[in-house]
Scaffold this active site. Structure first.
Site, PDB file in Angstrom:
ATOM      1  N   PHE A  67      16.957  33.513  92.045  1.00  0.00           N
ATOM      2  CA  PHE A  67      17.848  34.614  92.400  1.00  0.00           C
ATOM      3  C   PHE A  67      18.124  35.441  91.159  1.00  0.00           C
ATOM      4  CE2 PHE A  67      20.928  36.072  95.723  1.00  0.00           C
ATOM      5  CZ  PHE A  67      20.123  35.837  96.818  1.00  0.00           C
ATOM      6  N   ARG A  75      22.518  42.615  89.081  1.00  0.00           N
ATOM      7  CA  ARG A  75      22.706  43.741  89.996  1.00  0.00           C
ATOM      8  C   ARG A  75      23.264  44.982  89.322  1.00  0.00           C
ATOM      9  NH1 ARG A  75      25.128  40.242  95.076  1.00  0.00           N
ATOM     10  NH2 ARG A  75      23.127  39.277  95.563  1.00  0.00           N
TER      11      ARG A  75
END
Ligand SMILES: Cc1cc2nc3c(=O)[nH]c(=O)nc-3n(C[C@H](O)[C@H](O)[C@H](O)COP(=O)(O)OP(=O)(O)OC[C@H]3O[C@@H](n4cnc5c(N)ncnc54)[C@H](O)[C@@H]3O)c2cc1C
Ligand code: SF4
Ligand code: FES
Lengths: 138, 247, 580
Positions: free
Chosen positions: C117, C286
């Site tokens: 991830f 992100r």
């Protein structure tokens, strides 16, 4: 009933629709469903005819001949055709239902639905063939 | 394509009226809009008093089930463009009591869900510190489909048996029971079967099959019920033949 | 007035709330615990989480590495004692969920499978295909059904916290089905009301995420921490804002600009390789990826569609088989909502407001400064997420800190005597306020939708990916005026039964409060860190701002900002390096 709804503050007043007597005409699959439920009547019809046949057989050749004659009347032929169609419908439904009810696993993998349905049809063909063979040979 | 579309919505305001009525709104037609967007347009711009449930707008929370032109649908996953230029008619789900406008009462389902014991039942619990219960991908596959239910209630609304016999436990709850039965970690199948083979359980179902057709998550509740019936029947036959042994 | 009581009251039926309720029931079986939620618990927004939940389980991984990834990902604003507790308790919480029946994906041999991830150096994200949140929430909800001690108030909307004798002793709530205003008293209250993405126009968040709990706590005097940190997720579908999970990139997806070029390589995120590399390129954090999008747009290298600029997410090379096995929901969503098949076509994506790092200030046990009030989940800020949350840490957080808050609140509740007599009067006042302000108000000309749209615009312009002093200052003034105009709101719906216009109005007022705390906190933080990027202060400033901001509600309604130090245990602030 008064026109004004009886409503007390904070008390829910739910509306419950009543199911109409004609609910089964609402959509096509409901109608098919009710027809399928009806097939049981025709399955029963075949069973009754079969019992009747057994009785005639037991009463001797004369009674049996009479029975066969009766079967050939147009009324019976018509009834038979309808019943046959319904029973066919019944059988096909159940064939397609089997993979839903029985999940087979072969080496950890689920057997695909069409294999199960297909084997139903295959078994049906083989059995019908066998019956036809015995009947037609004689 | 037309620039507007007629949206007819069922209204029921218990403080004012004793029966539902219909109201039609003229709304702009947009290719990307789902039925829920149209309802929100009404609420924001035309009539703030229209009530309906929604939340995720991505077909996963299960809030927004309604009848669209007669068929139970998730309104956040049903596009206006599937219907226009024909008018669109939105109604609350069938067979549940209507609380207000498009909102129905779900208390009955919540009670039934608890009744079927949708949790892992084991005679012996392993402490988490000892690691996971092993489960192969194939074992996972056997129940995965039934675990996809979002409790949207479309299947109940499509089930005439539930309409005629409100005590029927119903498709989603039975599918969830079967989800746990098929889970290799669970040992509660017998306990659940006892509940489900009672009068209101699996035997009420006569296989209309419509529940599976309307299910937006391909759960196949009709299939779950038929599997359950087979287990129930086999168990019964066994208990007849071998009354003294076997569980 | 209908008055009910319980020992521990959990507000919120999402992952955090349900986990907290189970923790109370298991550690203090004699206490009565209630879960109150404005939607049925299984509708809570945890349901839409897709990618997975992080916890160390594989031999090649270690707790320290999980902690380091989290802390560096958070640009050193995380409290390190909290992070250490978090990574330590994560595996057990996740295993517990496995024992409760969560259908985690598995290895061939039956062990838990993990996937990589964003921002994580090792594969440690557990997943249930790409519907992890859905399975997690339904497993938790179905498990709560077996505890008779857990009582539920479904579809009850909380409007106020009851505070007496300096401690929180319950809530006032509207029962939606009847419109009745009710008081529910408790010896401890846990707020698990989730995030507040709906303050922004373009978000992955559901309509129920309006910062209710944050505003409730703030109004009751508890501070909101680190509210300037709003996470943009780099890959949302244009128009709907539906999320395309990070798992699409961690399985090997590429981000391409309009020339089909993997543009992340131009922004210190590493060099492109055909296979995904940890903490590099598309597997960067992100905040960075969303900022790269804006820069790419400034260079004129993005595509333009009816809903603004976008880039392409390409997963075609992963093949149909892998996509169907590990990303089936991505395919379903694209087919349904964009009408494209990601097996054959590229997915249009753009950054979208996704997650709130900030929230109600709590300590490591979920306790807020207001006695008797606890918080957990996205509504709370412990803080383990710092200035930027790593994907897949949040689902784990709601379990770990949900459980912690549940235990702490239960222990506190067990010690308390009964409710203060003053509460009833407070509840009556609240009932009167709702009636007078909304249901029986005459006059007023503002509509909810108008005010909401203006708030959206203000927030997007001022508190988006890049921020500056002048715009933020202006926004603060505009929000204040919006608050005033809110007083002039008028509703179409004056009925009691399931009045969703009333709840929408209350939600709007929560959002306005929370929006103010975001703008004011952002204005005061004159540095750039993680998701908070100030074009006028582009550097991180540890000298002045290695600190959590705390927004208190001041007398006249606007927030007052204070700071508290960050807890550093073993990882002194360093440079965030990715792509190497
Ligand atoms: C699309 C999407 C995908 C995500 N994917 C991931 C992922 O892959 N991995 C990850 O780790 N995280 C992910 N996240 C983040 C994560 O899902 C959330 O942060 C987390 O689920 C929040 O859980 P919660 O229990 O705090 O709140 P929620 O699940 O939002 O629950 C809030 C609860 O509070 C109740 N409530 C709110 N206000 C009131 C009120 N006024 N009165 C009564 N009740 C109220 C609601 O009814 C609800 O039950 C994702 C988030 C989104 C939006
Ligand atoms: S089985 Fe399907 S239709 Fe029924 S509630 Fe579940 S998801 Fe909805
Ligand atoms: S709004 Fe969640 S399923 Fe439609």
């Amino acid at each position: 009933m008064s026109a004004e709804p009886h409503y007390t503050l904070y008390h829910p007043r739910w509306y419950r629709r009543r199911v109409s007597v004609w609910w089964w005409l609402q959509n096509r699959s409901y109608t098919w469903f009710v027809l399928r439920e009806l097939t049981s009547v025709f399955v029963a019809f075949f069973a009754v005819v079969y019992l009747w046949q057994l009785r005639a057989l037991a009463q001797g050749p004369e009674a049996y001949g009479l029975f066969l004659l009766r079967l050939k009347t147009p009324l019976f032929l018509a009834l038979d055709t309808v019943a046959f169609l319904f029973v066919l419908f019944h059988a096909i439904t159940w064939f397609h239902l089997t993979p839903k009810a029985m999940v087979f696993q072969v080496r950890g993998k689920r057997v695909p639905d069409w294999v199960i349905v297909g084997s139903n049809y295959a078994a049906w063909l083989v059995l019908s063939g066998a019956v036809a063979f015995t009947l037609l040979r004689g | 394509m037309p620039s507007t579309v007629a949206l007819t919505v069922a209204r029921y305001r218990p403080e004012r009226e004793s029966e539902p009525t219909f109201q039609t709104y003229e709304i702009p037609f947009r290719k990307d809009w789902v039925v829920l967007d149209a309802l929100n347009h009404v609420k924001d711009e035309l009539d703030g008093s229209l009530s309906f449930r929604w939340s995720c707008r991505m077909g996963v929370c299960g809030s927004c089930g309604m009848k669209v032109n007669g068929t139970p649908k998730l309104t956040c996953a049903t596009f206006l463009s599937d219907y226009v230029p024909a008018p669109i008619r939105v109604e609350p789900l069938d067979y549940f009591p209507v609380v207000r406008d498009l909102v129905v009462d779900l208390t009955d389902f919540m009670r039934k869900l608890k009744q079927v014991k949708p949790w892992i039942i084991r005679t012996e619990e392993k402490p988490p510190a000892e690691g996971e219960y092993l489960q192969t991908p194939d074992q996972l596959d056997t129940y995965k489909q039934f675990s996809m239910c979002i409790n949207c209630m479309l299947c109940y609304s499509a089930c005439p048996i539930y309409g005629l016999e409100p005590s029927f436990i119903g498709p989603a709850a039975i599918a969830l029971a079967q989800r746990y039965n098929m889970d290799s970690r669970d040992e509660g199948a017998a306990e659940r079967l006892k509940i489900l083979s009672e009068h209101d359980g699996i035997w009420q179902c006569t296989f209309v099959g419509e529940c599976t057709k309307v299910c937006p998550k391909h759960v196949d509740p009709a299939g779950a019920i038929q599997q359950y019936k087979l287990t129930g029947a086999t168990r019964w036959v066994k208990s007849l033949l071998l009354p003294w042994g076997t569980r | 007035m209908d008055l009910s009581s319980c020992d521990v009251l959990v507000v919120g039926g999402g992952g955090a709330g349900l986990r907290a309720a189970i923790a109370v029931a298991e550690t203090h079986p004699r206490l009565r615990v209630a879960v109150i939620s404005k939607v049925y618990p299984m509708r809570s927004h945890t349901v839409s989480a897709e990618g997975g939940a992080a916890a160390v389980i594989k031999a090649e991984d270690s707790l320290d590495e999980h902690a380091y990834d989290t802390i560096s990902g958070g640009d050193w604003l995380c409290d390190q004692d909290a992070v250490e507790a978090f990574v330590r308790e994560a595996p057990e919480e996740m295993l517990r969920l496995e024992h409760w029946g969560c259908p985690w994906n598995r290895e061939r041999d039956g062990h838990i499978a993990v996937r990589p991830f964003g921002g994580m150096k090792v594969e440690r994200t557990w997943f249930a295909a790409d519907k992890t949140g859905f399975h997690l929430l339904h497993t938790l909800f179905q498990t709560t059904l077996k505890y008779d001690a857990i009582q539920r108030y479904d579809e009850f909307f909380v409007t106020k916290l009851l505070v007496g004798e300096g401690r929180c002793q319950g809530v006032v709530a509207i029962e939606l089905s009847t419109g009745q205003v009710r008081a529910i008293t408790a010896n401890a209250v846990i707020l698990c009301t989730g995030g507040c993405g709906k303050i922004f126009p373009f978000t992955t968040n559901a309509s129920i995420k309006n910062g209710d709990g944050m505003a409730l706590a703030y109004r009751a005097g508890a501070p909101l921490k680190d509210m300037e940190f709003v996470q943009y997720h780099p890959t949302g579908l244009p128009f709907t804002g539906i999320l395309i999970t990070e798992a699409a990139r961690s399985e090997g997806g590429w981000l391409l600009n309009k020339d089909g070029y993997r543009y992340l390589q131009d922004y210190e995120l590493g060099t492109p390789t055909p296979k995904p590399v940890f903490r590099s390129m598309e597997l960067g954090p992100r905040d960075r990826l969303s900022q790269c999008f804006v820069k790419e747009q400034e260079k004129g290298r993005t595509l333009e569609g009816p809903y603004g600029h976008y880039v392409h997410l390409d997963i075609r090379h992963l093949g149909e088989k892998l996509i169907d096995k590990k990303l089936p929901f991505v395919r379903e969503l694209c087919l349904k909502y964009v009408g494209i098949d990601p097996v054959k076509e590229m997915i249009p994506v753009r950054p979208v407001v996704h997650y709130m790092m900030g929230g109600i200030h709590t300590d490591i046990h979920g306790a807020t400064p207001l006695k008797g009030l606890y918080a957990a989940g996205e509504a709370a800020c412990v803080s383990i997420n710092g200035a930027n949350r790593l994907g897949s840490n949040s689902l784990t957080e709601i379990l770990v800190f949900g459980a912690r808050a549940g235990k702490a609140a239960a222990a506190f509740a067990a010690e308390q005597a009964g409710a203060s007599p003053s509460l009833v009067a407070q509840a009556h006042d609240e009932q009167r306020r709702i009636e007078e302000r909304f249901l029986r108000k005459s006059g007023g000309k503002e509509r909810i939708a108008t005010l909401r749209a203006e708030m959206h615009q203000i927030m997007e312009e001022s508190a988006g990916i890049y921020r500056t002093e002048t715009v933020l200052k202006e926004a603060a003034g505009k929000l204040k005026r919006l608050q005033e105009r809110f007083q002039d709101l008028s509703l179409d719906d004056r009925s009691y039964t399931f009045n969703t216009e009333l709840t929408a109005a209350l939600e709007l007022s929560y959002m306005l409060d929370v929006a103010q705390t975001i703008v004011h906190s952002a204005l005061e933080r004159r540095e750039s860190r993680g998701s908070h990027q100030r074009t006028d202060y582009p550097q991180r400033d540890d000298e002045r701002f290695l600190a959590h901001s705390l927004a208190y509600r001041a007398e006249e309604g606007s927030p007052r900002i204070a700071y508290r130090p960050v807890t550093i245990t073993r990882w002194p602030p360093g440079k965030r390096v990715y792509g190497r």
